[in-house]
Scaffold this motif. Structure first.
Motif, PDB file in Angstrom:
ATOM      1  N   GLY A 302       0.799  -1.224   0.000  1.00 47.04           N
ATOM      2  CA  GLY A 302       0.000   0.000   0.000  1.00 47.04           C
ATOM      3  C   GLY A 302       0.828   1.268   0.000  1.00 47.04           C
ATOM      4  N   GLN A 303       2.131   1.144   0.351  1.00 49.31           N
ATOM      5  CA  GLN A 303       3.025   2.304   0.334  1.00 49.31           C
ATOM      6  C   GLN A 303       3.525   2.625  -1.071  1.00 49.31           C
ATOM      7  OE1 GLN A 303       3.843   4.179   3.066  1.00 49.31           O
ATOM      8  NE2 GLN A 303       2.503   2.912   4.341  1.00 49.31           N
ATOM      9  N   MET A 418      12.976   3.135  -4.080  1.00 51.15           N
ATOM     10  CA  MET A 418      12.662   4.465  -4.612  1.00 51.15           C
ATOM     11  C   MET A 418      13.494   4.755  -5.851  1.00 51.15           C
ATOM     12  SD  MET A 418      12.562   6.379  -0.892  1.00 51.15           S
ATOM     13  CE  MET A 418      12.189   8.009  -1.527  1.00 51.15           C
ATOM     14  N   ASN A 419      12.861   5.449  -6.802  1.00 48.24           N
ATOM     15  CA  ASN A 419      13.535   5.786  -8.056  1.00 48.24           C
ATOM     16  C   ASN A 419      14.315   7.088  -7.955  1.00 48.24           C
ATOM     17  OD1 ASN A 419      13.810   4.411 -10.459  1.00 48.24           O
ATOM     18  ND2 ASN A 419      12.438   5.784 -11.569  1.00 48.24           N
ATOM     19  N   ASP A 420      13.908   7.964  -7.029  1.00 46.57           N
ATOM     20  CA  ASP A 420      14.613   9.220  -6.806  1.00 46.57           C
ATOM     21  C   ASP A 420      14.455   9.584  -5.336  1.00 46.57           C
ATOM     22  OD1 ASP A 420      12.030  10.514  -6.497  1.00 46.57           O
ATOM     23  OD2 ASP A 420      11.887  10.541  -8.691  1.00 46.57           O
ATOM     24  N   ASP A 421      14.961  10.767  -4.955  1.00 42.55           N
ATOM     25  CA  ASP A 421      14.976  11.126  -3.526  1.00 42.55           C
ATOM     26  C   ASP A 421      13.774  11.984  -3.114  1.00 42.55           C
ATOM     27  OD1 ASP A 421      15.601  13.474  -4.772  1.00 42.55           O
ATOM     28  OD2 ASP A 421      17.481  13.835  -3.695  1.00 42.55           O
ATOM     29  N   ARG A 422      12.745  12.034  -3.962  1.00 44.97           N
ATOM     30  CA  ARG A 422      11.559  12.808  -3.598  1.00 44.97           C
ATOM     31  C   ARG A 422      10.700  12.040  -2.602  1.00 44.97           C
ATOM     32  NH1 ARG A 422       9.234  14.168  -9.448  1.00 44.97           N
ATOM     33  NH2 ARG A 422       9.901  12.002  -9.683  1.00 44.97           N
ATOM     34  N   VAL A 423      10.175  12.730  -1.605  1.00 46.59           N
ATOM     35  CA  VAL A 423       9.285  12.123  -0.613  1.00 46.59           C
ATOM     36  C   VAL A 423       8.022  12.972  -0.486  1.00 46.59           C
ATOM     37  CG1 VAL A 423      11.087  10.973   0.732  1.00 46.59           C
ATOM     38  CG2 VAL A 423      10.515  13.354   1.230  1.00 46.59           C
ATOM     39  N   MET A 424       6.956  12.331   0.010  1.00 44.10           N
ATOM     40  CA  MET A 424       5.675  13.020   0.185  1.00 44.10           C
ATOM     41  C   MET A 424       5.265  12.989   1.655  1.00 44.10           C
ATOM     42  SD  MET A 424       3.542  11.542  -3.076  1.00 44.10           S
ATOM     43  CE  MET A 424       3.769   9.858  -2.519  1.00 44.10           C
ATOM     44  N   VAL A 425       4.592  14.028   2.085  1.00 44.46           N
ATOM     45  CA  VAL A 425       4.086  14.086   3.459  1.00 44.46           C
ATOM     46  C   VAL A 425       3.142  12.902   3.688  1.00 44.46           C
ATOM     47  CG1 VAL A 425       2.705  15.416   5.105  1.00 44.46           C
ATOM     48  CG2 VAL A 425       4.305  16.591   3.572  1.00 44.46           C
ATOM     49  N   GLY A 426       3.369  12.192   4.789  1.00 42.96           N
ATOM     50  CA  GLY A 426       2.551  11.032   5.112  1.00 42.96           C
ATOM     51  C   GLY A 426       3.144   9.717   4.638  1.00 42.96           C
ATOM     52  N   GLN A 427       4.159   9.783   3.760  1.00 41.67           N
ATOM     53  CA  GLN A 427       4.805   8.570   3.271  1.00 41.67           C
ATOM     54  C   GLN A 427       5.607   7.909   4.397  1.00 41.67           C
ATOM     55  OE1 GLN A 427       7.365   9.358  -0.045  1.00 41.67           O
ATOM     56  NE2 GLN A 427       8.126   7.251  -0.209  1.00 41.67           N
ATOM     57  N   THR A 428       5.539   6.579   4.485  1.00 46.86           N
ATOM     58  CA  THR A 428       6.303   5.856   5.514  1.00 46.86           C
ATOM     59  C   THR A 428       7.583   5.313   4.896  1.00 46.86           C
ATOM     60  OG1 THR A 428       4.298   5.244   6.703  1.00 46.86           O
ATOM     61  CG2 THR A 428       6.270   3.942   7.137  1.00 46.86           C
ATOM     62  N   ILE A 429       8.700   5.645   5.511  1.00 49.42           N
ATOM     63  CA  ILE A 429      10.021   5.204   5.053  1.00 49.42           C
ATOM     64  C   ILE A 429      10.509   4.108   5.980  1.00 49.42           C
ATOM     65  CG2 ILE A 429      12.425   5.888   4.693  1.00 49.42           C
ATOM     66  CD1 ILE A 429      10.648   7.043   2.623  1.00 49.42           C
ATOM     67  N   ARG A 430      10.974   3.004   5.400  1.00 47.85           N
ATOM     68  CA  ARG A 430      11.600   1.939   6.185  1.00 47.85           C
ATOM     69  C   ARG A 430      13.083   2.240   6.304  1.00 47.85           C
ATOM     70  NH1 ARG A 430      11.902  -2.702   3.969  1.00 47.85           N
ATOM     71  NH2 ARG A 430      11.499  -4.039   5.751  1.00 47.85           N
ATOM     72  N   ILE A 431      13.623   2.142   7.521  1.00 46.80           N
ATOM     73  CA  ILE A 431      15.009   2.499   7.778  1.00 46.80           C
ATOM     74  C   ILE A 431      15.754   1.275   8.273  1.00 46.80           C
ATOM     75  CG2 ILE A 431      16.558   3.972   9.123  1.00 46.80           C
ATOM     76  CD1 ILE A 431      14.175   5.961   9.289  1.00 46.80           C
ATOM     77  N   PRO A 432      16.806   0.857   7.555  1.00 47.35           N
ATOM     78  CA  PRO A 432      17.551  -0.330   7.994  1.00 47.35           C
ATOM     79  C   PRO A 432      18.321  -0.056   9.254  1.00 47.35           C
ATOM     80  CG  PRO A 432      18.678   0.735   6.151  1.00 47.35           C
ATOM     81  CD  PRO A 432      17.378   1.452   6.343  1.00 47.35           C
ATOM     82  N   SER A 433      18.552  -1.124  10.032  1.00 41.61           N
ATOM     83  CA  SER A 433      19.333  -0.945  11.257  1.00 41.61           C
ATOM     84  C   SER A 433      20.768  -0.641  10.878  1.00 41.61           C
ATOM     85  CB  SER A 433      19.269  -2.226  12.089  1.00 41.61           C
ATOM     86  OG  SER A 433      19.736  -3.317  11.340  1.00 41.61           O
ATOM     87  N   SER A 434      21.407   0.172  11.677  1.00 40.56           N
ATOM     88  CA  SER A 434      22.784   0.571  11.386  1.00 40.56           C
ATOM     89  C   SER A 434      23.752  -0.443  11.973  1.00 40.56           C
ATOM     90  CB  SER A 434      23.062   1.954  11.953  1.00 40.56           C
ATOM     91  OG  SER A 434      22.766   1.979  13.334  1.00 40.56           O
TER      92      SER A 434
END
Length: 434
Positions: A302-303, A418-434
């Motif tokens: 859904g994202q 993602m194809n580019d670095d554009r993001v939208m308000v409300g979009q959920t980003i998954r962040i890998p553990s460091s």
């Protein structure tokens, strides 16, 4: 016998021939002008398969057929009994033949199908002991079997521009398998790696041979009108489970075969009542797990894509009917919809979908890892590699999110498909553990 051009008095003709090599069999398909009567028998020393076609003429050049990757060394043909045709396949080794007719579909007309079955399994990838992640103290990987729907003589749905479902889902399945294999603690296996068909039951049998923890079948939906669109996720329905339980109990050979998979269930030596109870329990657990992982996958899809339905749907698909392996079917979109057909034909969109599916799988197993796996050990020891999520706020940029979480922009883009670095308000980003 030499290839010959057939004769005018025959009622039907062989108009073409195709070869579809697979790991455990090779499919030989004769395109015929109408349904034909045939007889097939094998000969040894040397190995040959004889195919007699009644009242049929040859109207194609069999010498031009590509035999690479198949057990066929040469194809010969000649008239027989005036109006009949005999075709002989000179083989590299003995095989078991199976033949049947197929009616016309959108792509092909009448066909006679001959399957050359490799009973010795010389070209089949053997299932090994569970894969272990390097330097993980012997903790096994989670095994995900990825199934690309259709294949070979079965093109699946065909889009308005001629895009074939079998091609789209194979490319996407390979991308998904590669993503799974990149993730520590996971191993992916493909049911098919090329353009050939595998029976629906055999796909789940392969999953069992690989000791799968999860089975994911990838498809692209179609409808009679171009309007419907959106991705879907399916699990087995309870009605389908009930009929499957009865089927397993009715066939005694299934009891010894039902070993392995997530539930490690065996019915061998059980009486009917106990076997029925065990199967019901296993099937219920399998469906519940399927719904759980399906919900995680749907949330991630859904994202990146429009959804056809808001929740996991349930249906009696044959490929989902494994009593001991959680199984989901992902409809990546409607190939009958011109817009979605164009998207599904592109690498970037299929990659986004594959990353979303992988994200959902990982989310589920980070929460409920199978016992004995690396993820279970990490969770028990507080060393989980679970991803975190961040919802984009007004004024956010991807570079700022990357700096805050000590990862690179490129890593975030790759991790989220993602194809580019554009993001939208409300979009959920998954962040890998460091």
């Amino acid at each position: 016998m030499m290839a010959t051009a057939g004769f005018a008095s025959a009622a039907s003709k062989v108009e073409g021939l195709r070869i579809w090599p697979a790991p455990d069999h090779t499919r030989v398909v004769f395109d015929t002008g109408s349904q034909v009567n045939h007889n097939v028998f094998s000969l040894s020393s040397p190995a040959r398969l004889v195919i007699d076609l009644k009242d049929v003429a040859l109207a194609t050049n069999l010498d031009a057929v590509d035999l690479s990757g198949s057990p066929i060394q040469r194809i010969r043909s000649a008239p027989r009994n005036g109006d009949d045709l005999r075709v002989v396949l000179d083989l590299k080794s003995d095989i078991k033949p199976r033949s049947f007719s197929l009616k016309p579909n959108k792509q092909y007309g009448h066909r006679l199908v001959i399957d050359l079955i490799d009973e010795n399994g010389t070209r089949i990838e053997q299932a090994n002991s569970p894969t272990l992640t390097e330097d993980a103290s012997g903790k096994r990987d989670i095994v995900v079997v990825v199934d690309a729907g259709h294949g070979g003589e079965d093109p699946g749905a065909i889009g308005p521009r001629g895009t074939r479902e079998k091609d789209v889902v194979l490319r996407m399945a390979k991308t998904l398998a590669a993503l799974i294999n990149e993730q520590p603690g996971y191993t992916a296996k493909l049911t098919r790696t090329g353009d050939y068909y595998i029976g629906l039951r055999n796909r789940t049998i392969l999953a069992r041979k690989y000791n799968a923890d999860l089975f994911v079948s990838v498809h692209a939906d179609a409808f009679r009108t171009p309007q419907p669109k959106g991705a879907s996720v399916f699990a087995l329905s309870q009605r389908g489970a009930t009929s499957e339980t009865a089927r397993w109990l009715a066939r005694s050979e299934n009891r010894s075969d039902l070993i392995g998979g997530a539930g490690n269930l065996s019915l061998e030596g059980r009486d009917d009542l106990l076997a029925g109870v065990l199967l019901d329990l296993s099937m219920t657990a399998s469906i519940n797990a399927s719904l759980g992982v399906g919900s995680s996958v749907l949330a991630e899809l859904g994202q990146v894509a429009e959804l056809h339905k808001p929740g996991v749907e349930q249906a009696a698909f044959v490929v989902l009917k494994s009593p001991d392996i959680p199984s989901i079917l992902v409809e990546a979109g409607f190939i009958s919809n011109p817009t979605e057909e164009k998207k599904l034909s592109s690498d970037w969109y299929r990659s986004r979908l594959a990353r979303a599916i992988m994200g959902g799988i990982d989310d589920y197993f980070q929460t409920t890892p199978p016992p004995g796996t690396l993820l279970a050990w990490q969770k028990r020891n507080g060393n989980s590699n679970a991803v975190s999520r961040y919802q984009i706020q007004r004024g956010d940029t991807l570079s700022a999110v990357a700096r805050e979480n000590q990862v690179s922009v490129n890593e975030l883009m790759r991790f989220n498909g993602m194809n580019d670095d554009r993001v939208m308000v409300g979009q959920t980003i998954r962040i890998p553990s460091s």
